[in-house]
Design an enzyme around this catalytic site. Sequence first.
Site, mmCIF file in Angstrom:
data_model
loop_
_atom_site.group_PDB
_atom_site.id
_atom_site.type_symbol
_atom_site.label_atom_id
_atom_site.label_comp_id
_atom_site.label_asym_id
_atom_site.label_seq_id
_atom_site.Cartn_x
_atom_site.Cartn_y
_atom_site.Cartn_z
ATOM 1 N N ARG A 191 7.053 -2.709 12.386
ATOM 2 C CA ARG A 191 6.460 -1.828 11.370
ATOM 3 C C ARG A 191 7.047 -0.425 11.470
ATOM 4 N NH1 ARG A 191 0.187 -1.221 9.300
ATOM 5 N NH2 ARG A 191 0.697 0.333 7.722
ATOM 6 N N GLU B 51 10.670 6.674 -1.266
ATOM 7 C CA GLU B 51 10.194 5.537 -0.467
ATOM 8 C C GLU B 51 10.821 4.223 -0.961
ATOM 9 O OE1 GLU B 51 8.587 6.130 2.251
ATOM 10 O OE2 GLU B 51 7.465 7.985 1.924
ATOM 11 N N HIS C 130 6.623 15.533 -0.011
ATOM 12 C CA HIS C 130 6.827 14.407 0.907
ATOM 13 C C HIS C 130 8.161 13.690 0.653
ATOM 14 C CE1 HIS C 130 5.521 11.190 3.575
ATOM 15 N NE2 HIS C 130 5.848 10.313 2.652
ATOM 16 N N ARG D 274 -20.110 4.086 10.286
ATOM 17 C CA ARG D 274 -19.258 3.233 11.136
ATOM 18 C C ARG D 274 -18.461 2.193 10.344
ATOM 19 N NH1 ARG D 274 -23.912 3.433 14.229
ATOM 20 N NH2 ARG D 274 -23.751 4.997 15.878
ATOM 21 N N LYS E 221 -3.006 1.753 6.981
ATOM 22 C CA LYS E 221 -2.979 2.996 7.780
ATOM 23 C C LYS E 221 -3.668 4.086 6.982
ATOM 24 C CE LYS E 221 1.363 3.010 10.351
ATOM 25 N NZ LYS E 221 2.561 3.855 10.500
ATOM 26 N N GLU F 81 1.636 -1.904 14.412
ATOM 27 C CA GLU F 81 2.820 -1.108 14.727
ATOM 28 C C GLU F 81 3.217 -1.135 16.179
ATOM 29 O OE1 GLU F 81 3.618 2.327 12.195
ATOM 30 O OE2 GLU F 81 4.214 3.392 14.001
ATOM 31 N N HIS G 130 8.707 14.224 8.379
ATOM 32 C CA HIS G 130 7.341 14.745 8.553
ATOM 33 C C HIS G 130 7.352 16.139 9.155
ATOM 34 C CE1 HIS G 130 4.943 10.722 8.439
ATOM 35 N NE2 HIS G 130 5.176 11.210 7.248
ATOM 36 N N LYS H 154 6.955 -4.184 1.915
ATOM 37 C CA LYS H 154 6.002 -3.537 2.822
ATOM 38 C C LYS H 154 4.999 -4.560 3.371
ATOM 39 C CE LYS H 154 3.327 0.190 4.270
ATOM 40 N NZ LYS H 154 2.903 1.555 4.184
ATOM 41 N N HIS I 230 11.350 9.390 8.495
ATOM 42 C CA HIS I 230 10.057 10.069 8.582
ATOM 43 C C HIS I 230 9.907 10.977 9.804
ATOM 44 C CE1 HIS I 230 9.100 7.558 5.250
ATOM 45 N NE2 HIS I 230 7.832 7.912 5.215
ATOM 46 N N ASN J 200 9.320 3.768 9.134
ATOM 47 C CA ASN J 200 9.367 5.214 9.397
ATOM 48 C C ASN J 200 10.775 5.784 9.244
ATOM 49 O OD1 ASN J 200 6.624 5.504 10.008
ATOM 50 N ND2 ASN J 200 6.969 4.666 12.054
HETATM 51 N N1 LIG Z 1 -0.915 5.343 4.711
HETATM 52 C C1 LIG Z 1 0.368 5.131 4.601
HETATM 53 O O1 LIG Z 1 0.887 4.121 5.042
HETATM 54 C C2 LIG Z 1 1.225 6.161 3.906
HETATM 55 C C3 LIG Z 1 2.547 5.864 3.584
HETATM 56 C C4 LIG Z 1 3.294 6.808 2.900
HETATM 57 C C5 LIG Z 1 2.730 8.031 2.563
HETATM 58 N N2 LIG Z 1 1.439 8.287 2.896
HETATM 59 C C6 LIG Z 1 0.820 9.551 2.551
HETATM 60 O O2 LIG Z 1 0.829 9.703 1.134
HETATM 61 C C7 LIG Z 1 0.749 11.077 0.825
HETATM 62 C C8 LIG Z 1 1.660 11.395 -0.311
HETATM 63 O O3 LIG Z 1 1.244 10.648 -1.427
HETATM 64 P P1 LIG Z 1 1.624 11.060 -2.915
HETATM 65 O O4 LIG Z 1 3.048 11.393 -2.975
HETATM 66 O O5 LIG Z 1 1.100 10.002 -3.799
HETATM 67 O O6 LIG Z 1 0.881 12.449 -3.082
HETATM 68 P P2 LIG Z 1 -0.468 12.953 -3.748
HETATM 69 O O7 LIG Z 1 -1.597 12.035 -3.538
HETATM 70 O O8 LIG Z 1 -0.637 14.360 -3.289
HETATM 71 O O9 LIG Z 1 -0.119 12.957 -5.302
HETATM 72 C C9 LIG Z 1 0.881 13.819 -5.766
HETATM 73 C C10 LIG Z 1 0.385 14.696 -6.911
HETATM 74 O O10 LIG Z 1 0.315 13.936 -8.094
HETATM 75 C C11 LIG Z 1 -0.961 14.041 -8.685
HETATM 76 N N3 LIG Z 1 -1.197 12.742 -9.335
HETATM 77 C C12 LIG Z 1 -1.344 11.561 -8.713
HETATM 78 N N4 LIG Z 1 -1.393 10.570 -9.603
HETATM 79 C C13 LIG Z 1 -1.295 11.142 -10.828
HETATM 80 C C14 LIG Z 1 -1.264 10.631 -12.155
HETATM 81 N N5 LIG Z 1 -1.268 9.335 -12.403
HETATM 82 N N6 LIG Z 1 -1.185 11.513 -13.158
HETATM 83 C C15 LIG Z 1 -1.110 12.851 -12.907
HETATM 84 N N7 LIG Z 1 -1.088 13.395 -11.687
HETATM 85 C C16 LIG Z 1 -1.175 12.537 -10.650
HETATM 86 C C17 LIG Z 1 -1.892 14.387 -7.571
HETATM 87 O O11 LIG Z 1 -3.029 15.057 -8.014
HETATM 88 C C18 LIG Z 1 -1.006 15.282 -6.712
HETATM 89 O O12 LIG Z 1 -1.016 16.585 -7.215
HETATM 90 C C19 LIG Z 1 1.065 11.836 2.104
HETATM 91 O O13 LIG Z 1 -0.121 12.379 2.608
HETATM 92 C C20 LIG Z 1 1.578 10.753 3.042
HETATM 93 O O14 LIG Z 1 1.290 11.012 4.390
HETATM 94 C C21 LIG Z 1 0.681 7.377 3.554
#
Ligand SMILES: NC(=O)c1ccc[n+]([C@@H]2O[C@H](COP(=O)([O-])OP(=O)(O)OC[C@H]3O[C@@H](n4cnc5c(N)ncnc54)[C@H](O)[C@@H]3O)[C@@H](O)[C@H]2O)c1
Length: 336
Positions: free
Chosen positions: A227, A171, A248, A107, A129, A223, A238, A213, A234, A231
């Site tokens: 906030r 972003e 992404h 929890r 989030k 949100e 998405h 941010k 997005h 998006n």
């Molecule tokens: N929570 C939120 O507010 C929010 C906001 C924006 C995006 N997101 C989420 O974030 C995700 C995308 O994140 P991302 O683009 O970081 O993708 P990711 O976490 O998949 O990383 C991208 C790739 O890079 C590799 N990688 C990461 N760091 C590395 C490093 N330092 N060296 C070598 N390889 C590395 C990972 O293994 C992966 O293959 C999506 O799921 C999206 O929905 C969330």
Amino acid sequence: MKKTVQFSSAPVTFYFDVAFAKLRDVLDPASAIILTDENIFSKHKKYLKEFQVIVMPAGEANKTQKTVDHIILQLIEAGADRNTTLIGLGGGVVTDITGYVAGIYMRGISFGFVPTTILAMVDAAIGGKNGIDVGVYKNIAGLIRQPSFIWYDYNLLSTLPNEEWINGFAEVIKHACIKDRKMFVALQQQKLSFWKRDRVSLAKLIRQNVDIKVKVVQQDEFEKADRKLLNFGHTFGHAIENLYGIPHGHSISIGMGIACKISEKLAGFKETESILQLLKQYGLPPSFAFDGGATMKVMQADKKKQGQAIHFILLEKIGKALIKPVSFADLSEFTA
Ligand SMILES: NC(=O)c1ccc[n+]([C@@H]2O[C@H](COP(=O)([O-])OP(=O)(O)OC[C@H]3O[C@@H](n4cnc5c(N)ncnc54)[C@H](O)[C@@H]3O)[C@@H](O)[C@H]2O)c1
């Protein structure tokens, strides 16, 4: 540098430009478990010797309940209890799933992030989030809960593939479009290679993005209003990301291109060309031939939907965004 930011639900401590190895000075490794993915583990495991580590498969396809169950079983096996801190070391996939698991395990246990991608540093790690995907529906299950800390070690970016730098800059460009015209101009004056080379400028750019941010989230953590501005790009992005499995940042870039066109029609926006040009300059696609019907179907399940309309983020000008309900009938014009 250490800075504590107060959100309405909880404070979050940001550590900027501090070596990951120093984490042990603020957190006893015996009371922490690191969750990371296989790519990051293979490149940075030398830093992880003192910690128990759970390694998940990399990539968006694994941001699912199945992975969550697997992680929870490993937490039980590792003896994690309510005093354990779960640390997500990775990109947005790892940080999202870390926050989600920490929110539901027993929890709720405390958690922190060490973002390793540009995208996670400027966006995913900030704001609380945390969620997972179900089928084609992105982030449809999740919760809003703040990490206790976010740790920035820019050296971790040394192994980040170029493609992921490009993704992250989608972003950054988004933030400039909705909130910061000056940053937009600064981005126009450089190329990605500059930011990769110049650590001081990169650190400054990341801080600017964190500030954007943080400010938006502070004003509207749950949100209800502003906030949603984050998006921008997005809604279509998405839907296209999950239908076509394209990265992404690329999907968001395509989504921003479509949002610019809608903004022209519904908000008198006149700067579409500058945005499309900047996206291209940073290696991002400004458009894509997608299946309009299938995309609309996915958008019908978007969290921003209300009845037959969707709260859409439009631009009045670069640096100034607004939220407007747009009917699915109106949107269908842009999916033809
Ligand atoms: N929570 C939120 O507010 C929010 C906001 C924006 C995006 N997101 C989420 O974030 C995700 C995308 O994140 P991302 O683009 O970081 O993708 P990711 O976490 O998949 O990383 C991208 C790739 O890079 C590799 N990688 C990461 N760091 C590395 C490093 N330092 N060296 C070598 N390889 C590395 C990972 O293994 C992966 O293959 C999506 O799921 C999206 O929905 C969330």
